[in-house]
Write a protein that holds these residues in place. Structure first.
Motif, PDB file in Angstrom:
ATOM      1  N   GLY A   8       0.802  -1.209   0.000  1.00 43.37           N
ATOM      2  CA  GLY A   8       0.000   0.000   0.000  1.00 43.37           C
ATOM      3  C   GLY A   8       0.835   1.258   0.000  1.00 43.37           C
ATOM      4  O   GLY A   8       1.995   1.271  -0.410  1.00 43.37           O
ATOM      5  N   SER A   9       0.237   2.346   0.474  1.00 43.11           N
ATOM      6  CA  SER A   9       0.816   3.676   0.447  1.00 43.11           C
ATOM      7  C   SER A   9       0.994   4.125  -1.011  1.00 43.11           C
ATOM      8  O   SER A   9       0.544   3.467  -1.945  1.00 43.11           O
ATOM      9  N   PHE A  10       1.683   5.276  -1.211  1.00 40.75           N
ATOM     10  CA  PHE A  10       1.776   5.813  -2.564  1.00 40.75           C
ATOM     11  C   PHE A  10       2.758   4.989  -3.398  1.00 40.75           C
ATOM     12  O   PHE A  10       3.629   4.288  -2.879  1.00 40.75           O
ATOM     13  N   ALA A 183      10.237  12.018  -4.254  1.00 40.05           N
ATOM     14  CA  ALA A 183       9.801  11.125  -3.176  1.00 40.05           C
ATOM     15  C   ALA A 183       9.567   9.717  -3.698  1.00 40.05           C
ATOM     16  O   ALA A 183       9.942   8.730  -3.044  1.00 40.05           O
ATOM     17  N   MET A 184       8.974   9.602  -4.875  1.00 43.18           N
ATOM     18  CA  MET A 184       8.736   8.279  -5.472  1.00 43.18           C
ATOM     19  C   MET A 184      10.044   7.577  -5.817  1.00 43.18           C
ATOM     20  O   MET A 184      10.168   6.360  -5.665  1.00 43.18           O
ATOM     21  N   PHE A 201      11.474  10.399   2.771  1.00 44.43           N
ATOM     22  CA  PHE A 201      10.645  10.464   1.567  1.00 44.43           C
ATOM     23  C   PHE A 201       9.164  10.629   1.900  1.00 44.43           C
ATOM     24  O   PHE A 201       8.413  11.189   1.101  1.00 44.43           O
ATOM     25  N   LEU A 202       8.746  10.192   3.088  1.00 43.39           N
ATOM     26  CA  LEU A 202       7.366  10.445   3.476  1.00 43.39           C
ATOM     27  C   LEU A 202       7.120  11.941   3.680  1.00 43.39           C
ATOM     28  O   LEU A 202       6.079  12.478   3.271  1.00 43.39           O
ATOM     29  N   GLU A 207       4.848  17.023   1.665  1.00 40.99           N
ATOM     30  CA  GLU A 207       5.021  18.416   1.241  1.00 40.99           C
ATOM     31  C   GLU A 207       4.570  18.591  -0.213  1.00 40.99           C
ATOM     32  O   GLU A 207       3.873  19.559  -0.554  1.00 40.99           O
ATOM     33  N   ALA A 208       4.967  17.652  -1.072  1.00 39.38           N
ATOM     34  CA  ALA A 208       4.588  17.742  -2.485  1.00 39.38           C
ATOM     35  C   ALA A 208       3.078  17.632  -2.655  1.00 39.38           C
ATOM     36  O   ALA A 208       2.480  18.348  -3.469  1.00 39.38           O
TER      37      ALA A 208
END
Length: 349
Positions: A8-10, A183-184, A201-202, A207-208
């Protein structure tokens, strides 16, 4: 496929994401417009609608209310009562009104609209091909719900009424999308075993995300998304998700009473008895590197009490193209273990 270290998550920026074969049929259609986000897609439609006389838009009560907050700056937004897993909802509109109709979790939309204009939200399954007695006037979507891209939205306008030109990204959107892409990329390195602090990165992604939303202008997509999104093999990704969800549903056969598993085209949906049980399960899943989503917090006063109860009970579980069969079996084992064991049972894994 490398075993998943978390669920999960982005999305991470994935160089191994399935790409369309040369000569394959593109998933984007002639006339489709790419925007900076799903929010921008909706706002672009509303701008065009207002130029043709729209004065009001209706949105389902069970929806992302943060999107409605932004939309309310462009047009009068009203709520109609509607939620997933309910009976069909009739909705009568005046000629100068429009309605957002969602395909929740990729399921067939359950709103019968008479009059006005229909804006179909297809964010959770871009290739859904549900047919309706009344075809939608517009289809729109957020690309980041299902694609490993840093930004992006889709508008599919009515035949013969295309937008006049592609939209360029605004300077603020370029910066925000670059932050999300970074971040990705950092998450991809983390998942590959690099010494990258997850908190770093979280924070960058958070922020993004805020910057993507704070841009007051309607934007086009980043250069990366404009190139990558059309190149992805959505059909193969969708089939893998379908297979994963079927396997995960089989794993959920042992859920205890009080928990319900709903299979949908886009996600596995775990419905808990109440918000207290949901929050306990969610925290224990996160402790095992499973990151289910909560769709959505109900912040508008017009949300019904049933909407608020559903929002408090729901956990949305990802089983998309990032995972193979062994990953899904492990995910099922984690969910079942937590669902059937006392809270102290996770101390020894």
């Amino acid at each position: 496929m490398k075993p998943a270290s978390e669920f999960g998550s982005f999305f991470h920026l994935d160089p191994a994401a399935p790409l369309s074969p040369p000569g394959g049929a593109p998933w984007l259609r002639p006339g489709d417009l790419l925007t900076g986000s799903g929010r921008d897609a909706l706002r672009a439609i509303v701008a065009q609608g207002r130029s043709r006389g729209w004065r009001r838009i209706y949105a389902p009560s069970y929806y992302c209310h943060a999107v409605l907050d932004d939309l309310a700056g462009d047009i009068d937004v009203r709520i109609y009562p509607h939620a997933p897993f309910e009976d069909p909802t009739p909705l009568l509109l005046a000629p100068d009104e429009a309605a957002i109709v969602p395909e929740y979790f990729g399921l067939r939309a359950g709103v019968d609209v008479q009059g006005g204009s229909v804006l179909l939200d297809r964010s959770h399954d871009l290739l859904a091909d549900w047919s309706y007695a009344r075809a939608p006037d517009y289809v729109f979507a957020s690309l980041r719900k299902t694609l490993p891209v840093p930004d992006g939205g889709l508008v599919r306008p009515p035949a013969g009424q295309p937008f006049t030109h592609a939209m360029a990204p605004t300077p603020g959107h370029v910066r925000a999308a670059a932050g999300m892409a970074a971040a990705m990329s950092m998450k991809a390195a983390y998942l590959a075993g690099a010494e990258v602090a997850k908190a770093t990165f979280l924070a960058l992604a958070g922020e993004a995300e805020g910057n993507l939303r704070s841009d007051a202008e309607v934007s086009g997509p980043s250069a990366l998304t404009r190139v990558l999104a059309p190149a992805l093999d959505l059909r193969r990704m969708r089939q893998r998700r379908h297979d994963n969800l079927a396997l995960l549903a089989a794993c959920m056969a042992g859920l205890p009473a009080g928990l319900q598993w709903q299979v949908t085209p886009a996600y596995g949906i775990l419905l808990c008895a109440d918000a207290s049980q949901r929050d306990r399960l969610r925290q224990r899943l996160i402790a095992r590197d499973v990151y289910p989503a909560v769709l959505w917090p109900m912040t508008w006063p017009a949300a019904t009490e049933d909407n608020r109860r559903l929002s408090g009970r729901i956990l949305v579980v990802h089983a998309d193209h990032r995972y193979g069969p062994r990953d899904i079996e492990r995910l099922g084992e984690i969910i079942l273990h937590i669902a059937t064991s006392p809270d102290t049972s996770d101390e020894d894994r």
